[in-house]
Structures are given as C-alpha cells and as structure tokens.
Design a protein around this motif. Sequence first.
Motif, mmCIF file in Angstrom:
data_model
loop_
_atom_site.group_PDB
_atom_site.id
_atom_site.type_symbol
_atom_site.label_atom_id
_atom_site.label_comp_id
_atom_site.label_asym_id
_atom_site.label_seq_id
_atom_site.Cartn_x
_atom_site.Cartn_y
_atom_site.Cartn_z
ATOM 1 N N GLY A 30 85.520 35.093 70.197
ATOM 2 C CA GLY A 30 86.700 35.565 70.909
ATOM 3 C C GLY A 30 86.323 35.980 72.316
ATOM 4 N N ASP A 81 88.062 37.826 75.710
ATOM 5 C CA ASP A 81 89.185 38.524 76.326
ATOM 6 C C ASP A 81 88.885 38.705 77.812
ATOM 7 O OD1 ASP A 81 91.501 40.161 76.697
ATOM 8 O OD2 ASP A 81 90.218 41.929 76.554
ATOM 9 N N VAL A 128 88.745 31.672 70.315
ATOM 10 C CA VAL A 128 90.042 32.338 70.460
ATOM 11 C C VAL A 128 90.059 33.066 71.797
ATOM 12 C CG1 VAL A 128 91.707 33.891 69.408
ATOM 13 C CG2 VAL A 128 90.093 32.652 67.961
ATOM 14 N N HIS A 129 91.141 32.888 72.533
ATOM 15 C CA HIS A 129 91.170 33.312 73.932
ATOM 16 C C HIS A 129 92.333 34.260 74.213
ATOM 17 C CE1 HIS A 129 90.600 33.333 78.135
ATOM 18 N NE2 HIS A 129 91.222 32.225 78.470
ATOM 19 N N LEU A 141 98.182 33.932 66.962
ATOM 20 C CA LEU A 141 97.554 32.835 67.684
ATOM 21 C C LEU A 141 98.482 31.628 67.780
ATOM 22 C CD1 LEU A 141 93.977 32.914 66.091
ATOM 23 C CD2 LEU A 141 94.817 34.122 68.125
ATOM 24 N N GLY A 150 95.331 41.755 71.612
ATOM 25 C CA GLY A 150 94.129 41.716 70.792
ATOM 26 C C GLY A 150 93.631 43.101 70.436
ATOM 27 N N ALA A 200 88.415 41.824 72.184
ATOM 28 C CA ALA A 200 87.891 40.520 71.768
ATOM 29 C C ALA A 200 87.693 40.472 70.257
ATOM 30 C CB ALA A 200 86.581 40.223 72.495
ATOM 31 N N LEU A 231 90.926 39.551 68.678
ATOM 32 C CA LEU A 231 91.242 38.122 68.741
ATOM 33 C C LEU A 231 90.773 37.406 67.482
ATOM 34 C CD1 LEU A 231 90.207 37.354 72.448
ATOM 35 C CD2 LEU A 231 92.508 37.725 71.567
ATOM 36 N N LEU A 232 89.615 37.806 66.970
ATOM 37 C CA LEU A 232 89.074 37.165 65.762
ATOM 38 C C LEU A 232 89.824 37.579 64.503
ATOM 39 C CD1 LEU A 232 85.230 37.447 66.467
ATOM 40 C CD2 LEU A 232 86.806 35.598 67.058
#
Length: 492
Positions: free
Chosen positions: A4, A6, A54-55, A216, A236, A448, A451-452
């Motif tokens: 991830g 961020d 993942v962004h 997502l 996130g 970040a 995000l995961l």
Amino acid sequence: MMLGADVGGTFTDLVLFSDGEIRVGKLPTSEHQEDAISEGIGELASGSIVDVFVHGTTIATNALLERKGARTVLVTDTGFEDIIEIARQDRPALYDPYADRPTPLVARSMRIGIDRESLPTIPDADAIAIALVNGHVDRRRERELASVISAQQPGTPVSLSSVVAGEFREYERISTTVLNAYLTPITANYLKALGERLVETGTVGSIGVMRSSGGLMNVIDASALPAAVLLSGPAGGVIAAAAFAEELGHDRVVSFDMGGTSTDVCRIEDGIIEVSHERSIDGYACRLPSVGVHTVGAGGGSVAWIDPGGALRVGPRSAGANPGPACYGQGATEPTVTDANVVLGRIAADARLGGRLELDLAKAGTAIGLLADELGLSVVDTALGIVQIAEEVMSGAIRTVSVERGSDPRGAHLVAFGGAGGLHATSLARSLGMAGVVIPPFGGVFSAVGLLLAPPRSDAQRSVHVSDEDFGPLDDVADGVGAEIRDALCAA
C-alpha cells in the motif's frame, strides 16, 4: 505480496505485507507522485513482484486545490447554464460581506445550453460534462447527447450526471459532474503513467485505488470517476483506525491523522465509520459518498506567521516536502510546527525522520528566532505558542466531528497516527477530557496500512419518484442498481 502506498502533501508512506512480515518505508513526496512510489517499491520489494498494489492518491485533490484541471465544457438545458454559479443562493459566511464563492470551474463561454430541437456547436475542450436538469430521470437522453458529442470530439472524456451522481437536486448533481469532468484528464493520465511504470514493467501485478468512501476501485473506474477519489488518502487512515479500535475493544474512537500538510479527524462509533453522502470540497459541492473526515490546515509543515493585527497564526499554508520545515536543511527559512517541536526537544535533534532525513536544530532555532524577534518573545515561548495555536486548531476539528454532531468526546479514545500525530495526541485528549490515547504500531504510515485492509467497494445511487399510493418502478430500479454494483465489484 501486497503493498500500500499513501501519497501525502509532504511524505509518501509505503507498507509491504508478505508471508506474515510487514516492512514500511517513508519518502519525501516527489513532484511526480509515481517517482517516489517507484523508488519506495524498489527499496521494500527488493526486486520481487508485488502481486497487489493499493494506492491512496492526492492527484485529484491537488489538481482541484491548485486549479490545474482540464478546460471543461458544460452541456445542460437552456436557462440552467449559470446554476454552478448561482448554487443554492446561500452565503459562504453569514457575517462576512467580503466572503465569496470560488470561481466556477467552467468559464461562462464554455457553458452550453441546449433544447430538444437542436444541438449547438460544442467548443473544443479537454473534457465535457453533460448534466441535464432531468438527467437523473431520463438517462437515455444524456447517453444520446454523449454519443453525438463524442463523434464531434473523439477522444475527449465525457462525464454524464446520470452516471456520476444520478440523484435529484440539479445544482449538486451538475456541480459533481463538472468536478468529475474537470479532474478526469489529469487523473486518467497519472494512473495510466503509473500503470505503465509498474504493471507493464512487471513490477506489480495489479493496481487498486482507494475511493473516498473507504473501499477499493480498479484503475479504469478511478480514471473515469476521479471525483470519487478526492479523499482517497484520508480514507485509508480511517479504515485502519476502525479495525485497530475493534481489536482493542474500543466502541467509541476518534481517528486523528496529523501529517505534514494537514490533520484529518473522523468519528467512529461501534465500529461504524461515519459516511457523508454530500460535502463541499474547496467550496465545490460533491454529491458522492466519502468517509466523514474533517480536515484542517494544521500539520507538521504548517507555517507560523504574524497577521496584520500582530497576532501569531499557524497555517493553513504548508512548507510541503520541498523545501519543507527549516530543520530539514533544504533552504527554508519560515518557521513551522515541526521546527517548534525540534526547538522544544519534543523531536530529538539527532532523529532521522523516515530513517533517512537528518534534522538541523540550529536552522530550526534561527527560523523560530526571526519570528520571536517580531513578537518580542523568547525563542522557547514563541515555539510554545506555535504548538498551542496548532493544537487549538486541531482541537476544534475534533469538536466539529463530535460535539457539533451530537456526540460527547468524553469516553472516546483518540487513535493518533500520521507522522506528527503522537506528538500532540495526549495534549488534545486531555484538553477535551477524552478517555485515552491509542498510538498504533506503524503509526507513521498507518494510512498505508489501512489501504491493505480496505475491501473492494462500489457506490451507486438513483432517485425514484413515488407517491404514498404507488411506489412505481422502485423495485425495478433497486434491482438495476444492485446488478450495477455486482458487475462493478466483479470487475474490481
């Protein structure tokens, strides 16, 4: 292997999860966001292929704040060309006669009114927004217009109000559609460049993008609907805070994400993240769901200054990643919150931020000293004043998402993360009488981590006209929206 990333206004945070092991990285955000991301992936993955990337991106947000979006045409019904300027006729500030709304994203000459008999010539543009007053009812007409206009201007992205925000209330729907069209080219080009750099080179297998609502979406959908990723980064952190609070058994928490440029706070109760279905972003109405984050311009890089009345102020302007605070030693001379923390010893002078950035105590002291001379205070008192003012701004943000929305912050825990969150959390929690402070592991890159943890998500909305006696096509519309959501999730 999952990673991830961020991207914030000052730092880019990365978290790699592989075989039960977590590795983290933090780099200064680069002018082209993909540069720092590519460098970070190279350092963490060590040449291995990342299966899922993942962004959380600020590309759309920055384009809006800096007014660097596309030259856009608005096509709407005759007589409604000025609705994005008239809005709801409310005043931005009731008692401020000088307050004004932001400049419309579409120039008056680029707003085209049409009737059913004819279609005027559409000026050349980089993006087109089609938003008819009854577009939420008659989706077919907007699609027909899009087909005709696309034949005239092939390759130009077209945003339809019936697709972007298919609900009634024409001002909010048209504003959201214009916002989406304005941001489409720059977002699509960025994600295309990112894909070429990461996917086509075999560095990563696939890319997912965090949407503002906390789930997502794939790159294709994010490129076509950039208005849905305007709060990609803050979402996130909220996802991670909710998951961590649940593991600890805390029912009521406030997430507190303090980075280099801003601070984002959000209320979470019983594991449920507050979601807003309409909000104003830099003065523009956006009717798309987003986590209920409240943002203030107070971060580690927020610049301290003196207003015309001689009062000390902090933010919202930030030193950013370049040159950054004076203590970074990159040529900055203006004092920031981070400089104040270094001068006060709250950040050790020999610390390496992100494991790599050395600090310069002397330059931090010089920057604070210049401000202290103007105020007639000592360097230490000035630094304390900077911290206190920044904390009052952040305290106000916490009150906004709690007290002002009918929730008592007492009894709630403050989940503090972000590069500077832990520095100020205890003071804020104490001033508000909160139950305690939680500093999660990997707090500096916690967004970040979120995000995961985020699942795939698709949002859709439709307005249906019904009466007390006749619910009309409600069931058919609900079935259609459900099918649309399922298809989108399968493609995510």
